[in-house]
Design a protein around this motif. Structure first.
Motif, PDB file in Angstrom:
ATOM      1  N   TYR A 172       0.869  -1.175   0.000  1.00 45.66           N
ATOM      2  CA  TYR A 172       0.000   0.000   0.000  1.00 45.66           C
ATOM      3  C   TYR A 172       0.906   1.225   0.000  1.00 45.66           C
ATOM      4  CZ  TYR A 172      -3.477   3.423   1.485  1.00 45.66           C
ATOM      5  OH  TYR A 172      -4.306   4.527   1.554  1.00 45.66           O
ATOM      6  N   GLU A 192       4.589   1.184   1.251  1.00 47.97           N
ATOM      7  CA  GLU A 192       4.817   0.148   2.257  1.00 47.97           C
ATOM      8  C   GLU A 192       4.468  -1.229   1.716  1.00 47.97           C
ATOM      9  OE1 GLU A 192       3.027   0.659   6.060  1.00 47.97           O
ATOM     10  OE2 GLU A 192       3.280   2.832   6.005  1.00 47.97           O
ATOM     11  N   GLN A 235       4.139  -5.648   3.062  1.00 48.52           N
ATOM     12  CA  GLN A 235       4.168  -6.682   4.099  1.00 48.52           C
ATOM     13  C   GLN A 235       4.357  -8.033   3.416  1.00 48.52           C
ATOM     14  OE1 GLN A 235       0.529  -6.426   6.392  1.00 48.52           O
ATOM     15  NE2 GLN A 235       0.843  -4.275   6.889  1.00 48.52           N
ATOM     16  N   LEU A 249      -4.915 -14.529  11.454  1.00 50.26           N
ATOM     17  CA  LEU A 249      -4.202 -13.327  11.889  1.00 50.26           C
ATOM     18  C   LEU A 249      -5.147 -12.124  11.918  1.00 50.26           C
ATOM     19  CD1 LEU A 249      -1.181 -13.042  12.541  1.00 50.26           C
ATOM     20  CD2 LEU A 249      -0.822 -12.328  10.174  1.00 50.26           C
ATOM     21  N   TYR A 250      -5.903 -11.983  10.837  1.00 50.11           N
ATOM     22  CA  TYR A 250      -6.911 -10.926  10.725  1.00 50.11           C
ATOM     23  C   TYR A 250      -8.259 -11.614  10.499  1.00 50.11           C
ATOM     24  CZ  TYR A 250      -3.012  -7.705   9.553  1.00 50.11           C
ATOM     25  OH  TYR A 250      -1.863  -6.963   9.546  1.00 50.11           O
ATOM     26  N   PRO A 251      -9.057 -11.799  11.536  1.00 53.86           N
ATOM     27  CA  PRO A 251     -10.310 -12.555  11.373  1.00 53.86           C
ATOM     28  C   PRO A 251     -11.356 -11.862  10.498  1.00 53.86           C
ATOM     29  CG  PRO A 251      -9.682 -12.345  13.688  1.00 53.86           C
ATOM     30  CD  PRO A 251      -8.804 -11.422  12.919  1.00 53.86           C
ATOM     31  N   GLU A 252     -11.168 -10.583  10.232  1.00 53.75           N
ATOM     32  CA  GLU A 252     -12.125  -9.904   9.350  1.00 53.75           C
ATOM     33  C   GLU A 252     -11.391  -8.904   8.474  1.00 53.75           C
ATOM     34  OE1 GLU A 252     -14.062  -6.502  12.054  1.00 53.75           O
ATOM     35  OE2 GLU A 252     -14.241  -8.500  12.927  1.00 53.75           O
ATOM     36  N   LYS A 253     -12.074  -8.491   7.402  1.00 55.26           N
ATOM     37  CA  LYS A 253     -11.424  -7.547   6.483  1.00 55.26           C
ATOM     38  C   LYS A 253     -11.658  -6.120   6.954  1.00 55.26           C
ATOM     39  CE  LYS A 253     -15.140  -7.012   3.096  1.00 55.26           C
ATOM     40  NZ  LYS A 253     -15.127  -5.597   2.772  1.00 55.26           N
ATOM     41  N   PRO A 254     -10.690  -5.238   6.707  1.00 52.01           N
ATOM     42  CA  PRO A 254     -10.909  -3.835   7.074  1.00 52.01           C
ATOM     43  C   PRO A 254     -11.989  -3.225   6.200  1.00 52.01           C
ATOM     44  CG  PRO A 254      -8.620  -4.235   6.408  1.00 52.01           C
ATOM     45  CD  PRO A 254      -9.401  -5.453   6.060  1.00 52.01           C
ATOM     46  N   TRP A 304     -12.474  -0.307   5.499  1.00 49.31           N
ATOM     47  CA  TRP A 304     -12.019   0.859   4.743  1.00 49.31           C
ATOM     48  C   TRP A 304     -11.178   0.488   3.518  1.00 49.31           C
ATOM     49  CZ3 TRP A 304     -10.428   0.222   9.980  1.00 49.31           C
ATOM     50  CH2 TRP A 304      -9.157  -0.350  10.144  1.00 49.31           C
ATOM     51  N   GLN A 319      -2.675   2.018   6.228  1.00 55.81           N
ATOM     52  CA  GLN A 319      -3.576   3.162   6.148  1.00 55.81           C
ATOM     53  C   GLN A 319      -3.673   3.939   7.452  1.00 55.81           C
ATOM     54  OE1 GLN A 319      -6.468   0.445   4.387  1.00 55.81           O
ATOM     55  NE2 GLN A 319      -6.870   2.004   2.857  1.00 55.81           N
ATOM     56  N   LYS A 351      -1.225   5.262   8.954  1.00 54.82           N
ATOM     57  CA  LYS A 351      -0.309   6.400   8.882  1.00 54.82           C
ATOM     58  C   LYS A 351      -1.058   7.658   8.440  1.00 54.82           C
ATOM     59  CE  LYS A 351       3.410   5.685   6.351  1.00 54.82           C
ATOM     60  NZ  LYS A 351       4.588   5.750   5.464  1.00 54.82           N
ATOM     61  N   GLN A 352      -1.899   7.484   7.414  1.00 60.63           N
ATOM     62  CA  GLN A 352      -2.674   8.623   6.919  1.00 60.63           C
ATOM     63  C   GLN A 352      -3.704   9.068   7.956  1.00 60.63           C
ATOM     64  OE1 GLN A 352      -4.740   7.845   3.213  1.00 60.63           O
ATOM     65  NE2 GLN A 352      -3.875   9.707   2.354  1.00 60.63           N
ATOM     66  N   TYR A 396     -10.346   3.861  13.247  1.00 61.12           N
ATOM     67  CA  TYR A 396      -9.507   2.830  12.611  1.00 61.12           C
ATOM     68  C   TYR A 396      -8.966   1.851  13.652  1.00 61.12           C
ATOM     69  CZ  TYR A 396      -9.100   4.871   7.896  1.00 61.12           C
ATOM     70  OH  TYR A 396      -9.343   5.307   6.622  1.00 61.12           O
ATOM     71  N   ARG A 422      -9.451  -3.175  16.982  1.00 61.22           N
ATOM     72  CA  ARG A 422     -10.111  -3.859  15.872  1.00 61.22           C
ATOM     73  C   ARG A 422      -9.351  -5.110  15.450  1.00 61.22           C
ATOM     74  NH1 ARG A 422     -14.312  -1.523  13.543  1.00 61.22           N
ATOM     75  NH2 ARG A 422     -14.651   0.703  13.892  1.00 61.22           N
ATOM     76  N   ALA A 423     -10.099  -6.083  14.952  1.00 63.82           N
ATOM     77  CA  ALA A 423      -9.489  -7.339  14.492  1.00 63.82           C
ATOM     78  C   ALA A 423      -8.674  -7.136  13.226  1.00 63.82           C
ATOM     79  CB  ALA A 423     -10.570  -8.381  14.246  1.00 63.82           C
ATOM     80  N   THR A 424      -8.790  -5.968  12.620  1.00 62.52           N
ATOM     81  CA  THR A 424      -8.046  -5.680  11.392  1.00 62.52           C
ATOM     82  C   THR A 424      -6.753  -4.935  11.667  1.00 62.52           C
ATOM     83  OG1 THR A 424      -9.368  -3.692  11.188  1.00 62.52           O
ATOM     84  CG2 THR A 424     -10.119  -5.608   9.971  1.00 62.52           C
ATOM     85  N   VAL A 425      -6.452  -4.759  12.940  1.00 60.81           N
ATOM     86  CA  VAL A 425      -5.232  -4.034  13.325  1.00 60.81           C
ATOM     87  C   VAL A 425      -4.396  -4.938  14.235  1.00 60.81           C
ATOM     88  CG1 VAL A 425      -4.305  -2.036  14.566  1.00 60.81           C
ATOM     89  CG2 VAL A 425      -6.363  -1.781  13.162  1.00 60.81           C
ATOM     90  N   MET A 427      -0.424  -1.776  13.032  1.00 61.12           N
ATOM     91  CA  MET A 427      -0.367  -2.195  11.642  1.00 61.12           C
ATOM     92  C   MET A 427      -1.753  -2.598  11.146  1.00 61.12           C
ATOM     93  SD  MET A 427       2.195  -5.006  10.165  1.00 61.12           S
ATOM     94  CE  MET A 427       3.448  -4.230  11.150  1.00 61.12           C
ATOM     95  N   SER A 428      -2.205  -1.945  10.107  1.00 63.41           N
ATOM     96  CA  SER A 428      -3.501  -2.328   9.539  1.00 63.41           C
ATOM     97  C   SER A 428      -3.271  -3.341   8.424  1.00 63.41           C
ATOM     98  CB  SER A 428      -4.245  -1.108   8.997  1.00 63.41           C
ATOM     99  OG  SER A 428      -3.526  -0.511   7.954  1.00 63.41           O
TER     100      SER A 428
END
Lengths: 241, 92
Positions: free
Chosen positions: A158, A161, A163, A178-183, A185, B10, B12-13, B48, B57-60, B86-87
């Motif tokens: 992104y 950056e 990963q 690791l991430y059970p759901e999607k962001p 945003w 994201q 960072k923004q 966020y 959040r589970a996304t972080v 970290m997102s």
């Protein structure tokens, strides 16, 4: 289990310089020749993964990516060309890869990974490299790789950056753990330079080569995070304490 | 004591900066520091980082000194520690 395939004299000549790498040798090259890898998708990131794996002599690549080449692909999708605008992305990619390595077996799937094809696509290969721009596709590939006991190299970027990590069956959690759901945003279109997606693509390809040929230490249980804005590289240890 | 905070992806923004140094009078756990960072920044970063129940959040993912930490951890942060948020990203 990957079944190594013996090399021809032509292949020995092509891969001579990488067979000089300690611990790799002809045995490692035979493993690459016997291996099959799914790459989805084959844009800025996956295209570079595919190109490096084709160059290195992986025997069979399965490329999954729907749609035709658009002008906005051409800043980073190095397997696409202006001549290919309006034509199938996977067909353009397969043609470029065969030009690089005519010995390569390429299966061009003009679809993105979905609930309908994920099980079969993952089931048709030894290793998966996840380069998809949507979490729905990433979660599907990870779910199938875990349930089928397949290693998966996870590459993402992104802006400036990126990963990278490698999921190994029975040894590491996979992405959906690791991430059970999607962001909520996250959007399919994102800011990207080809040099950033290409950088993590090269590293992802090397992870695949390492796992297939059993050289080096794969990035298992760790997440490499780098920011090319400041050229910062960090290896983060995964697993909550 | 001072703690460094770094934002990846994201975040960072949303934070408006890649990193910042916080001076703390008392030692805080990662959970307390995360809540404090969210409260000090407000939106959009707070949304966020934290869900509607005020949990990470589970996304972080959160890391202290390059090791992932659980939201529930009670280990206090020390002087010079670095907390990284970290997102999840999926650009390809």
């Amino acid at each position: 289990m990957i079944e190594p395939k013996s090399l021809t004299d032509e292949e020995r000549a092509v891969y001579e310089w990488q067979m000089w790498v300690p611990e790799f040798g002809e045995e490692g090259q035979e493993k690459l020749k016997g291996a099959s890898v799914l790459i989805s998708r084959i844009g800025g990131l996956g295209g570079v993964v595919a190109y490096e794996l084709a160059a290195a002599g992986v025997g069979r690549l399965v490329l999954a990516h729907a749609g035709d080449v658009k002008p906005s692909d051409l800043n980073r999708q190095l397997l696409m060309t202006h001549d290919g605008l309006g034509k199938s992305r996977v067909e353009s990619a397969a043609r470029r890869l065969r030009e690089l390595n005519p010995r390569l077996e390429v299966e061009a799937v003009n679809e993105n990974v979905s609930e309908d094809n994920a099980e079969a696509l993952v089931g048709s290969v030894d290793l998966v490299v996840d380069c998809a721009p949507l979490f729905e596709e990433r979660f599907l590939m990870n779910r199938e790789a875990k349930s089928q006991g397949k290693p998966l190299v996870e590459c993402a970027m992104y802006e400036l950056e990126a990963q990278l990590t490698t999921f190994l069956p029975g040894k590491t959690p996979y992405l959906h753990e690791l991430y059970p759901e999607k962001p909520e945003w996250w959007k399919r279109e994102f800011p990207v330079f080809g040099a950033v997606s290409g950088a993590v693509g090269c590293m992802g390809a090397m992870e695949a080569i390492k796992v297939i040929s059993s050289i080096g230490e794969p990035l298992a249980g760790e997440l490499l995070v780098f920011d090319l804005a400041e050229l910062r590289f960090h290896k983060m240890k995964l697993g909550s304490s | 004591m001072k703690v460094n905070i770094r934002y990846c992806g994201q975040l960072k923004q949303a934070a408006g900066c890649p990193s910042e140094e916080l001076g703390l009078e008392d030692s805080l756990s990662a959970q307390e520091l995360i809540a404090s960072v969210a409260a000090n920044h407000g939106e959009p970063l707070a949304g966020y980082l934290l869900d509607e129940n005020g949990r990470l959040r589970a996304t972080v993912l959160a890391f202290v000194n390059e090791e992932q930490v659980d939201w529930e951890t009670t280990r206090p942060l020390g002087d010079g520690d670095e907390l990284v948020f970290m997102s999840a990203i999926a650009g390809g």
